[in-house]
Design a protein around this motif. Structure first.
Motif, PDB file in Angstrom:
ATOM      1  N   GLU A  69      53.086  30.787  43.000  1.00 64.59           N
ATOM      2  CA  GLU A  69      53.518  32.187  42.917  1.00 64.59           C
ATOM      3  C   GLU A  69      52.416  33.152  43.314  1.00 64.59           C
ATOM      4  OE1 GLU A  69      56.620  33.400  42.396  1.00 64.59           O
ATOM      5  OE2 GLU A  69      57.194  31.292  42.528  1.00 64.59           O
ATOM      6  N   THR A  70      51.153  32.703  43.288  1.00 63.10           N
ATOM      7  CA  THR A  70      50.035  33.577  43.651  1.00 63.10           C
ATOM      8  C   THR A  70      49.738  33.549  45.148  1.00 63.10           C
ATOM      9  OG1 THR A  70      48.254  31.939  43.365  1.00 63.10           O
ATOM     10  CG2 THR A  70      48.972  33.154  41.392  1.00 63.10           C
TER      11      THR A  70
ATOM     12  N   ARG B 142      45.142  25.037  40.467  1.00 64.91           N
ATOM     13  CA  ARG B 142      45.350  25.970  41.580  1.00 64.91           C
ATOM     14  C   ARG B 142      44.469  25.602  42.768  1.00 64.91           C
ATOM     15  NH1 ARG B 142      42.657  30.498  43.038  1.00 64.91           N
ATOM     16  NH2 ARG B 142      43.825  32.078  44.168  1.00 64.91           N
TER      17      ARG B 142
END
Length: 139
Positions: free
Chosen positions: A30-31, A114
């Protein structure tokens, strides 16, 4: 490096399971900058405990703790417009090696997930390691 006290709440007891790592990977996706999102929609994300012996041998990796993630597919830079019918691209995150790196490095687990995910997504785009570092800085 961060101290263990900076770790996200809830990650100080038992090791997070595959579902928790998958949730972290989804949050990391989502980032991603909007320009990349349409190109990663079909990429399958999976969590496994370790890479199997066949994968490790194909990469010339001797120890399963040395592989935290793997991209399988054909990079966008090597595709033609007429291609269709292939298997979806896949990014596999290896839970145990990620947890070991997390424990040894003291970095926040969600940041480590991430980092590994963005590195593997970078292979999907055909990026070099330098390109991947830039992408991670943008996300």
């Amino acid at each position: 490096m961060s101290s263990r006290s900076s770790l996200s709440a809830g990650w100080t007891g038992a090791a997070p399971d595959a579902d928790a790592l998958f949730a972290m990977a989804e949050a990391a996706l989502e980032t991603m900058p909007d320009v990349f999102r349409p190109h990663i929609e079909g990429v399958v994300i999976s969590i496994e405990e370790f890479a199997d012996d066949e994968v490790l041998a194909s990469l010339g990796i001797e120890h399963p703790y040395d592989l935290t993630g793997l991209y399988e597919g054909r990079p966008l830079t090597e595709r033609s417009i007429g291609e269709s019918g292939g298997m979806p691209d896949r990014v596999t995150l290896y839970r145990i090696p990620i947890l070991v790196e997390w424990i040894e490095g003291g970095e926040r687990l969600d940041w480590l997930v991430r980092h590994v995910l963005i590195h593997e997504i970078g292979h999907h785009f055909g990026f070099s390691d330098d390109d991947m570092h830039a992408l991670e800085d943008m996300a």
